[in-house]
Design a protein around this motif. Structure first.
Motif, PDB file in Angstrom:
ATOM      1  N   LEU A   1       0.829  -1.209   0.000  1.00 36.63           N
ATOM      2  CA  LEU A   1       0.000   0.000   0.000  1.00 36.63           C
ATOM      3  C   LEU A   1       0.861   1.255   0.000  1.00 36.63           C
ATOM      4  N   VAL A   2       1.916   1.271   0.808  1.00 34.19           N
ATOM      5  CA  VAL A   2       2.761   2.470   0.875  1.00 34.19           C
ATOM      6  C   VAL A   2       3.602   2.630  -0.391  1.00 34.19           C
ATOM      7  N   ALA A   3       4.063   1.500  -0.940  1.00 39.04           N
ATOM      8  CA  ALA A   3       4.822   1.568  -2.207  1.00 39.04           C
ATOM      9  C   ALA A   3       3.919   2.057  -3.339  1.00 39.04           C
TER      10      ALA A   3
ATOM     11  N   ALA B   1       1.343   3.937  -2.956  1.00 36.55           N
ATOM     12  CA  ALA B   1       1.126   5.366  -2.689  1.00 36.55           C
ATOM     13  C   ALA B   1       2.290   6.196  -3.210  1.00 36.55           C
ATOM     14  N   ALA B   2       3.503   5.682  -3.030  1.00 31.62           N
ATOM     15  CA  ALA B   2       4.704   6.392  -3.502  1.00 31.62           C
ATOM     16  C   ALA B   2       4.702   6.490  -5.019  1.00 31.62           C
ATOM     17  N   ALA B   3       4.329   5.406  -5.681  1.00 35.17           N
ATOM     18  CA  ALA B   3       4.275   5.406  -7.152  1.00 35.17           C
ATOM     19  C   ALA B   3       3.216   6.385  -7.646  1.00 35.17           C
TER      20      ALA B   3
ATOM     21  N   PHE C   1       2.111   9.047  -6.067  1.00 33.53           N
ATOM     22  CA  PHE C   1       2.600  10.407  -5.811  1.00 33.53           C
ATOM     23  C   PHE C   1       3.609  10.812  -6.885  1.00 33.53           C
ATOM     24  N   ASN C   2       4.418   9.858  -7.294  1.00 34.72           N
ATOM     25  CA  ASN C   2       5.397  10.119  -8.363  1.00 34.72           C
ATOM     26  C   ASN C   2       4.671  10.506  -9.648  1.00 34.72           C
ATOM     27  N   CYS C   3       3.594   9.784  -9.979  1.00 32.68           N
ATOM     28  CA  CYS C   3       2.820  10.105 -11.195  1.00 32.68           C
ATOM     29  C   CYS C   3       2.205  11.495 -11.102  1.00 32.68           C
TER      30      CYS C   3
ATOM     31  N   ILE D   1       5.928  16.029 -16.987  1.00 32.03           N
ATOM     32  CA  ILE D   1       7.093  15.347 -17.586  1.00 32.03           C
ATOM     33  C   ILE D   1       6.623  14.074 -18.299  1.00 32.03           C
ATOM     34  N   ASP D   2       5.755  13.319 -17.628  1.00 35.75           N
ATOM     35  CA  ASP D   2       5.234  12.089 -18.246  1.00 35.75           C
ATOM     36  C   ASP D   2       4.546  12.385 -19.577  1.00 35.75           C
ATOM     37  N   ALA D   3       3.861  13.523 -19.628  1.00 32.95           N
ATOM     38  CA  ALA D   3       3.107  13.866 -20.854  1.00 32.95           C
ATOM     39  C   ALA D   3       4.054  14.125 -22.032  1.00 32.95           C
TER      40      ALA D   3
ATOM     41  N   ARG E   1       6.915   6.953 -23.516  1.00 39.60           N
ATOM     42  CA  ARG E   1       6.760   5.780 -22.647  1.00 39.60           C
ATOM     43  C   ARG E   1       5.728   6.005 -21.547  1.00 39.60           C
ATOM     44  N   THR E   2       5.546   7.252 -21.120  1.00 34.05           N
ATOM     45  CA  THR E   2       4.684   7.511 -19.957  1.00 34.05           C
ATOM     46  C   THR E   2       3.475   8.383 -20.268  1.00 34.05           C
ATOM     47  N   ALA E   3       3.336   8.830 -21.507  1.00 35.53           N
ATOM     48  CA  ALA E   3       2.252   9.783 -21.857  1.00 35.53           C
ATOM     49  C   ALA E   3       0.866   9.186 -21.676  1.00 35.53           C
TER      50      ALA E   3
ATOM     51  N   GLY F   1      11.811   8.911   0.652  1.00 36.06           N
ATOM     52  CA  GLY F   1      13.038   8.775  -0.151  1.00 36.06           C
ATOM     53  C   GLY F   1      12.732   8.723  -1.629  1.00 36.06           C
ATOM     54  N   TYR F   2      11.682   7.961  -2.011  1.00 34.63           N
ATOM     55  CA  TYR F   2      11.353   7.840  -3.430  1.00 34.63           C
ATOM     56  C   TYR F   2      10.477   8.985  -3.930  1.00 34.63           C
ATOM     57  N   ALA F   3       9.392   9.233  -3.203  1.00 36.74           N
ATOM     58  CA  ALA F   3       8.381  10.185  -3.712  1.00 36.74           C
ATOM     59  C   ALA F   3       8.828  11.631  -3.612  1.00 36.74           C
TER      60      ALA F   3
ATOM     61  N   ILE G   1      12.506  12.794  -2.171  1.00 30.90           N
ATOM     62  CA  ILE G   1      13.941  13.030  -2.384  1.00 30.90           C
ATOM     63  C   ILE G   1      14.345  12.656  -3.813  1.00 30.90           C
ATOM     64  N   TYR G   2      13.905  11.471  -4.277  1.00 28.08           N
ATOM     65  CA  TYR G   2      14.247  11.083  -5.653  1.00 28.08           C
ATOM     66  C   TYR G   2      13.436  11.886  -6.661  1.00 28.08           C
ATOM     67  N   THR G   3      12.106  11.815  -6.543  1.00 24.65           N
ATOM     68  CA  THR G   3      11.228  12.367  -7.577  1.00 24.65           C
ATOM     69  C   THR G   3      11.294  13.889  -7.664  1.00 24.65           C
TER      70      THR G   3
ATOM     71  N   LEU H   1      16.048  15.061  -6.553  1.00 28.54           N
ATOM     72  CA  LEU H   1      17.204  14.567  -7.310  1.00 28.54           C
ATOM     73  C   LEU H   1      16.944  14.439  -8.807  1.00 28.54           C
ATOM     74  N   LYS H   2      15.790  13.859  -9.159  1.00 30.32           N
ATOM     75  CA  LYS H   2      15.556  13.485 -10.553  1.00 30.32           C
ATOM     76  C   LYS H   2      15.741  14.649 -11.538  1.00 30.32           C
ATOM     77  N   PRO H   3      15.236  15.857 -11.215  1.00 34.41           N
ATOM     78  CA  PRO H   3      15.394  16.974 -12.171  1.00 34.41           C
ATOM     79  C   PRO H   3      16.768  17.639 -12.122  1.00 34.41           C
TER      80      PRO H   3
ATOM     81  N   SER I   1      16.092   4.094  -1.947  1.00 33.51           N
ATOM     82  CA  SER I   1      14.704   3.810  -1.517  1.00 33.51           C
ATOM     83  C   SER I   1      14.198   2.535  -2.171  1.00 33.51           C
ATOM     84  N   GLY I   2      14.567   2.332  -3.415  1.00 34.28           N
ATOM     85  CA  GLY I   2      14.131   1.113  -4.099  1.00 34.28           C
ATOM     86  C   GLY I   2      14.785  -0.132  -3.533  1.00 34.28           C
ATOM     87  N   ALA I   3      15.932   0.068  -2.823  1.00 35.45           N
ATOM     88  CA  ALA I   3      16.662  -1.073  -2.258  1.00 35.45           C
ATOM     89  C   ALA I   3      16.197  -1.406  -0.844  1.00 35.45           C
TER      90      ALA I   3
ATOM     91  N   ASP J   1      13.549  10.276 -25.579  1.00 35.36           N
ATOM     92  CA  ASP J   1      12.418  10.587 -24.688  1.00 35.36           C
ATOM     93  C   ASP J   1      12.882  11.449 -23.517  1.00 35.36           C
ATOM     94  N   TYR J   2      14.000  11.027 -22.922  1.00 35.97           N
ATOM     95  CA  TYR J   2      14.509  11.759 -21.755  1.00 35.97           C
ATOM     96  C   TYR J   2      15.072  13.121 -22.159  1.00 35.97           C
ATOM     97  N   ARG J   3      15.649  13.198 -23.391  1.00 39.73           N
ATOM     98  CA  ARG J   3      16.160  14.499 -23.849  1.00 39.73           C
ATOM     99  C   ARG J   3      14.999  15.483 -23.975  1.00 39.73           C
TER     100      ARG J   3
END
Ligand code: HEM
Ligand SMILES: CC(C)=CCC/C(C)=C/CC/C(C)=C/COP(=O)(O)OP(=O)(O)O
Length: 299
Positions: A61-63, A65-67, A69-71, A77-79, A83-85, A132-134, A136-138, A141-143, A155-157, A200-202
């Motif tokens: 449930l918490v994982a 929720a993190a996913a 929140f990431n979306c 960005i996904d749009a 791959r994520t649009a 950590g994921y939703a 710090i990473y998302t 760090l990610k941008p 966080s994934g580990a 895609d990432y560019r």
């Protein structure tokens, strides 16, 4: 376009379920389960199986929720990425408030289940993993840095650490060994995907390694990480957590991952990068399955 009021409850469920990245979270929870199994000597009692099931539910449930929140955070960005649009938040089928409420509900329910059904330490560690994921990473760090997935990979580990804590109320060295394996597995896992998705990432503007440092540097990093990962995967046998069955699996799987990384470095193709990414999933799944079988046969 179907309006909100016309959507059937089943269609609405599918939209929300998609936010949870179900196949990713499925392997996340499997890794947590292996942490639980290794923490219990021999065959679990009925009460221990129930404890494992409740803890897995809370972690799922918490994982999820993190996913979700990431979306929510990355909907713009996904749009911009092929791959994520398709994601409901990227398409505007689910609003930010709906996604936020969904994530908050899952996180709250999962936390209560862990606090009552498992133990407070596991709840706090799982919430820390959520942050950590939703966040710090998302968000942080990610941008900003190509090392986003290395640091965010922590966080994934965490799942095997959460599983170990769920059964013991503490974090043992065995759990940290499993943490290290997933931590070292994450960069080649993701960078193989990022190589064939580099355009895609560019377009997304995200500073992923293939965008900031190019293909050759990324492929060298993948090779270096898979070699270190090979050595780390021997630690469960060296530390006495596992026996020859696991060692054989770790050697075969690790050699296979290194072979993919070596070929990718020597002769790049999108097809080979895709196969390397898919093999990374086989590697982790089969490695942790070998831990499970080895444990029940020999410990
Ligand atoms: C920060 C760390 C990580 C990053 C950046 C990352 C990145 C990704 C990305 C971008 C995908 C493709 C997803 C899609 O296209 O829908 C993916 C797929 C996947 N990841 Fe990871 N990953 C990470 C860690 C993990 C961990 C720790 C696990 C499990 C223990 C995992 C399991 C999976 C699985 C099972 C898939 C396949 C999903 C599918 O087939 O739909 N990942 N990963
Ligand atoms: C127990 C608990 C709270 C676990 C949380 C850890 C967790 C859900 C890790 C997911 C790893 C993953 C798929 C990251 C990809 O994110 P991304 O944004 O780079 O992927 P995307 O581009 O496909 O959205």
């Amino acid at each position: 376009m179907t309006t909100d009021t016309m959507l059937s409850p089943a269609s609405r469920f599918v939209q929300f379920y998609a936010l949870t990245k179900p196949r990713v979270v499925q392997l996340i929870v499997f890794c947590a389960l292996i942490g639980m199994v290794l923490a219990v000597p021999g065959w679990p009692s009925g009460a221990q199986w129930l404890h494992m099931a409740v803890s897995c539910l809370g972690i799922w449930l918490v994982a999820a929720a993190a996913a979700a929140f990431n979306c929510l955070v990355e909907k713009h960005i996904d749009a911009r990425m092929q791959r994520t649009a398709w994601r409901p938040t990227a398409r505007g089928e689910l609003s930010s408030s709906q996604a936020l409420a969904f994530s908050a509900a899952l996180c709250s329910l999962g936390s209560v289940i862990l606090f009552i059904g498992s133990n407070p330490l596991t709840m706090w560690l799982t919430l820390a993993t959520f942050v950590g994921y939703a966040v710090i990473y998302t968000v942080v760090l990610k941008p900003r840095t190509p090392q986003n997935i290395v640091i965010g990979g922590a966080s994934g580990a965490m799942p095997p650490v959460l599983g170990w804590a769920a059964m013991t109320g503490q974090v043992g060295p065995e759990a940290l060994i499993l943490f290290l394996i997933i931590f070292l597995w994450t960069p080649p896992h993701f960078w193989a995907l990022a190589l064939y998705r580099v355009e895609d990432y560019r377009k997304s503007g995200l500073p992923m390694l293939p965008v900031t440092h190019g293909s050759e540097h990324t492929r060298l990093q993948i090779l270096l990480y898979t070699v270190v990962l090979f050595a780390a995967c021997l630690l469960p046998f060296v530390y006495g957590m596992s026996s020859w069955l696991y060692l054989a699996a770790a050697v075969v799987l690790g050699a296979g991952f290194c072979a993919y990384a070596w070929r990718l470095r020597r002769h790049y193709s999108d097809a080979l990068a895709w196969r390397t990414f898919k093999f990374s999933l086989v590697h982790l799944s089969a490695l942790f399955a070998a831990l499970l079988v080895d444990h029940y046969l020999f410990f």
